[in-house]
Write a protein that holds these residues in place. Structure first.
Motif: not given
Ligand SMILES: Nc1ncnc2c1ncn2[C@@H]1O[C@H](COP(=O)(O)OP(=O)(O)O)[C@@H](O)[C@H]1O
Ligand SMILES: [Mg+2]
Lengths: 338, 238
Positions: A192, A201-209
């Motif tokens: 992560y 942003d991409a990480a957050a949009a994929l559901g990573i907290n």
């Protein structure tokens, strides 16, 4: 077990054997002390790297954590006779708490907020210590600093007459932080962190907290850094606010990790050992020439490495390492060093 | 009988003091393909970012079925099945195709079904299967877009939000991507599609909204929108 595997294990065994036998060859306490400091700086740079390197976040205030770890531990020892072996966990916990207090509001925001907060709180903590003589039942010592109560040779209180035990302790700490880095990098959290380092942003949009991942990694980093502060205190036996909490401490961790190769497991180790060794040599030869000349030369080296090897010294070593293992430069096995 | 999946009521959002989305309302029903079309700078990306929680709503409401989701953090929103394929693909360049897909299924709901979903994605996009161990940055633009969509499918979307999937692709690849979206929609996944390529987007949509300066200026079935004289003039070049 294939040949590559065997070579890797062989290399680790050789390096550890050399490291373990250094006190047999190097007997002058001054040299043992210098080598111990190299290991300590490698340890501190690795601790900084656990969060800042792996997640691509800039902390310019990790001196807060060395300071908090060291002061809490030493105050508990001086005033309540609690062994630093136990006190260090209180110091580590205090650092984790502080890291979370800084991270909670700033990790919500994008951009340089975290870096700015670490600078501000870093200098704040130093000034605070400098202006605090006592804190409840504890003696803090203000700008004069805090002397570690001496007990002679007292292993149960992390005090030794000889420099050699400190050397082995520093070595053990370095091994632990490297193993931990390796584990973290290959863990789910490490996965992560490298994603959010790339693109938050991409990480957050994929559901990573994202905020949680940062808080946890920052806590690990703060804890390890604090333990480094405790070790520093026990080795030097004197806490000076400027030295343990000041910008030199904080910046040095960043320099060493970046020059070595931040975001890699071994980069900060290589950076910490080589760069600190260089700085000791420069200091030895140039410190009486002109005031600050050694710092200037040291700064130049840092700038040159960053200009010409932005990925760090580890990038050069990687090539030789791959050649040694007999795999191509863009080898299938890059993860083992980087 | 339509079942509302996503409904937005009087939404306002933007960046700091800059208001971009103004009093916007829209609805997406279960199983639909809905397009939001509009010129560059109209606020399409901002709208999707607000829905997925990447930027906060300043006022108004966003509902997913019977749950209010404005104010939820992004990871809670994806956990519900609202998956956002961001503009410009944003594949992780140093991760392999396989790792990129894995990171699309980190939420508990999708983690359990990871194996099945990987098979599904590789079946749907055999090009990705061939390039499983290649790093993201070595893929062509079209492959990266496929990977971004595949990555989103790994999160088991109940609604898939695509931000300009055709941007920067050659006409042939644009065709391929739109066919892919069609296929996904036919499998029952609700799609909210944002596009500047109005003609293509309308072709595969059930309904559409036209976004101008952060507000909806027109809404209707895809057919109504494509026959609207203003749309024809402004967006279809007729
Ligand atoms: N990070 C940002 N900060 C401030 N303004 C922004 C930001 N991103 C986009 N904007 C502005 O918001 C408006 C809408 O942008 P956007 O939602 O990207 O439109 P679209 O996706 O329809 O092209 C534009 O005027 C743009 O300049
Ligand atoms: Mg856009």
């Amino acid at each position: 077990m294939d040949i590559v595997q065997k070579k890797k294990i062989g290399l680790i065994v050789i390096i550890l054997a050399i490291a373990l036998s250094i006190p047999l060859f190097v007997t002058k306490p001054y040299y043992i002390h210098v080598i111990t400091m190299c290991l300590l700086w490698a340890y501190l740079a690795s601790s900084w790297n656990l969060f800042c390197g792996f997640a691509g976040q800039l902390s310019l205030g990790h001196g807060i954590f060395t300071a908090v770890g060291a002061y809490v531990t030493i105050m508990l020892f001086n005033d309540f006779n609690i062994s630093p072996w136990i006190g260090m966990f209180a110091g580590g916990a205090a650092a984790v708490l502080l890291s979370t207090l800084i991270g909670y509001p700033t990790f919500k925001l994008r951009g340089a907020y975290y870096a700015l907060a670490t600078v501000a709180i870093g200098s704040g903590v130093m000034v605070l210590i400098e202006n605090t003589m006592t804190l409840g039942p504890f003696h803090v010592g203000g700008a004069e600093g805090l002397i570690v109560r001496l007990m002679g040779n007292a292993p149960a209180y992390l005090q030794f007459m000889s420099k050699v035990p400190y050397y082995y302790l520093a070595l053990a700490m370095l091994v632990i932080v490297v193993v931990f880095s390796y584990w973290l990098k290959n863990s789910r959290l490490g996965f992560y962190l490298s994603a959010l380092k790339e693109d938050e942003d991409a990480a957050a949009a994929l559901g990573i907290n994202v905020r949680n991942a940062k808080l946890v990694a920052a806590a690990y980093s703060a804890f390890f850094t604090a333990i480094g502060g405790v070790f520093y205190a026990m080795l030097i036996r004197y806490l000076e606010p400027m030295a343990i909490a000041g910008p030199m401490m904080s910046n040095e961790m960043v320099f060493l990790a970046v020059v070595g190769g931040s975001g890699t497991v071994f980069g900060p180790v290589v950076g910490g050992i080589t760069l600190h060794a260089i700085s000791e040599v420069i200091q030895f030869y140039f410190s009486d020439m002109a005031q600050g000349l050694h710092l200037f030369i040291y700064g130049l080296i840092v700038v040159f490495v960053i200009m010409f090897k932005p990925q760090g010294i580890i990038d050069i070593l990687q090539k030789y390492y791959n050649r040694f293992l007999g795999i191509s430069d863009r080898g299938e096995d890059e993860s083992s060093v980087s | 009988m339509n079942m509302k999946l996503l409904s937005i009521k009087n939404l306002n959002s933007g960046y700091g003091d800059v208001k971009i989305i103004k009093n916007l309302s829209l609805e997406v029903n279960k199983g639909e393909v809905v397009s939001i079309v509009g010129a560059n700078g109209a606020g399409k990306t901002t709208l999707l970012k607000t829905i997925s929680g990447l930027i906060p709503a300043t006022s108004g409401e966003i509902w997913f079925e019977d749950q209010r989701i404005d104010n939820l953090p992004p990871h809670k929103i994806t956990e519900l099945g609202i998956i956002h394929v961001p503009e410009g693909r944003r594949v992780f360049p140093f991760f392999t195709v396989y790792e990129n897909l894995l990171i699309g299924s980190t939420m508990p709901r999708a983690q359990k079904e990871r194996k099945k979903n990987l098979e599904y994605v590789f079946n749907l996009l055999p090009r990705l299967a061939e390039r499983k161990n290649q790093v993201g940055s070595t893929l062509s633009g079209g492959e990266q877009q496929m990977l971004a969509i595949g990555r989103a499918l790994m999160g088991m979307p109940r609604i898939l939000m695509l931000d300009e999937p055709s941007l920067g692709l050659s006409p042939l690849l644009v065709q391929t991507i739109f066919e892919l979206i069609s296929t996904i929609a036919k499998e029952g996944i609700t799609v909210l599609l944002v596009e500047q390529n109005v003609r293509q987007a309308l072709k595969l949509s059930d309904r559409a909204y036209v976004l101008e300066n952060g507000s909806i200026s027109l809404e209707g079935t895809a057919e109504e929108i494509s026959n609207n004289p203003d749309v024809k003039k402004a967006y279809l070049g007729l």
